[in-house]
Design an enzyme around this catalytic site. Structure first.
Site, mmCIF file in Angstrom:
data_model
loop_
_atom_site.group_PDB
_atom_site.id
_atom_site.type_symbol
_atom_site.label_atom_id
_atom_site.label_comp_id
_atom_site.label_asym_id
_atom_site.label_seq_id
_atom_site.Cartn_x
_atom_site.Cartn_y
_atom_site.Cartn_z
ATOM 1 N N GLY A 74 34.382 30.509 57.138
ATOM 2 C CA GLY A 74 34.655 29.179 57.661
ATOM 3 C C GLY A 74 33.877 28.909 58.930
ATOM 4 N N ASP B 238 46.629 37.071 61.654
ATOM 5 C CA ASP B 238 47.916 36.864 62.306
ATOM 6 C C ASP B 238 49.011 37.053 61.267
ATOM 7 O OD1 ASP B 238 48.733 33.784 61.469
ATOM 8 O OD2 ASP B 238 46.576 34.063 61.665
ATOM 9 N N ARG C 54 30.401 33.070 62.556
ATOM 10 C CA ARG C 54 30.543 34.301 61.778
ATOM 11 C C ARG C 54 29.366 34.441 60.824
ATOM 12 N NH1 ARG C 54 35.937 34.517 59.030
ATOM 13 N NH2 ARG C 54 36.674 34.771 61.151
ATOM 14 N N ARG D 290 38.288 37.590 65.535
ATOM 15 C CA ARG D 290 38.120 36.949 64.224
ATOM 16 C C ARG D 290 36.648 36.697 63.936
ATOM 17 N NH1 ARG D 290 42.962 34.502 65.881
ATOM 18 N NH2 ARG D 290 41.971 32.605 66.684
ATOM 19 N N ARG E 5 34.104 33.398 49.442
ATOM 20 C CA ARG E 5 34.654 33.005 50.738
ATOM 21 C C ARG E 5 35.133 34.255 51.456
ATOM 22 N NH1 ARG E 5 37.455 30.933 54.707
ATOM 23 N NH2 ARG E 5 39.726 31.109 54.800
ATOM 24 N N SER F 186 39.769 34.369 57.405
ATOM 25 C CA SER F 186 40.981 34.938 57.988
ATOM 26 C C SER F 186 42.195 34.262 57.364
ATOM 27 C CB SER F 186 40.979 34.746 59.505
ATOM 28 O OG SER F 186 40.879 33.369 59.827
ATOM 29 N N ARG G 277 24.773 19.591 61.457
ATOM 30 C CA ARG G 277 26.123 19.623 62.022
ATOM 31 C C ARG G 277 26.493 21.011 62.572
ATOM 32 N NH1 ARG G 277 29.841 15.362 60.046
ATOM 33 N NH2 ARG G 277 28.573 13.799 58.983
#
Length: 236
Positions: free
Chosen positions: A23, A207, A27, A220, A90, A93, A46
């Site tokens: 996402g 989490d 990363r 993350r 994908r 987290s 973007r």
């Protein structure tokens, strides 16, 4: 001839048939900087960074998708239908929803429940169950076993809502044995199924819904190495 969309401008740089989709675009950059050779950047529109490179001599791409099913829906649709991507993994987290799960555990999403209205576009005469591609799911489990990485395989929840006004809603998913909650996989699974390509979601627990434990944003972004190492082995 260069291919482009309003959201991806590749400038004649090849996007591999297999792509990893975190996402967070940072990363994606971390993976490109630390794991790939011969890296070229194919997208910065973007600031949704996308890269193609080689892992152990095999070509693979990685690109951020942003948060939520609308964003995943856009990027995965364009990658599949405009750029010819065949295998979409994908890597993200999630919040753990079962007692036996711990921070940094790996979840592989066999199915993706959702509270989203994304499936309404297909006008199904019933309820569609978004699932992973068996080809990728089987391979992910095999790779994890070879690397001695424990993974939990099962159902996940792709939620449109991060701050839910209904405090009891999450308990109903927990009662059904759903392992973790994230925000993108169901849209990816539906886009892939509609186009006849492969999709899989591999998650790291960041989490815990029950214990309230959590990792930091920096962790993350940079520390979910086991998940990355499983996903990178999909390079072809």
């Amino acid at each position: 001839m260069a291919k482009f969309t309003p959201h991806i401008k590749s400038e004649n740089i090849q996007i591999a048939e297999t792509i990893l989709l975190p996402g967070d675009p940072l990363r994606a950059k971390y993976i490109a900087d630390n794991y790939l050779d011969d890296v070229v950047q194919f997208n910065a529109v973007r600031n949704m960074f996308g890269y193609t490179g080689k892992y152990k001599g095999k070509e693979i791409s990685v690109m951020g998708t942003g948060m939520g099913m609308p964003s995943m829906g856009i990027y995965s649709w364009e990658l599949i239908n405009v750029f010819g991507v065949k295998n979409l993994i994908r890597i993200g987290s999630c919040g753990a929803m079962q007692k036996e799960l711990k921070l940094y555990d790996i979840i592989v999403g066999m199915g993706a429940c959702t509270n989203s209205n994304y499936a309404s576009q297909y006008n199904f005469p019933g309820t569609y169950a978004p699932i992973a591609s068996w080809k990728l799911l089987e391979k992910a489990k095999k790779i994890a076993d070879e690397k001695n990485i424990d993974v939990h395989v099962g159902n996940i929840l792709s939620s449109d809502i991060f701050y839910n006004d209904d405090s009891e809603a999450i308990k109903k998913w927990i009662n059904m044995g759903v392992l973790g909650v994230e925000m993108e996989a169901a849209a990816l699974y539906m886009n892939a199924a509609r186009a006849g390509v492969n999709a899989l979601c591999i998650l790291t627990v960041s989490d815990h819904i029950l214990t309230r434990e959590e990792t930091t944003p920096e962790e993350r972004q940079n520390s979910f190495t086991k998940m990355m190492e499983i996903a990178l082995e999909f390079a072809e």
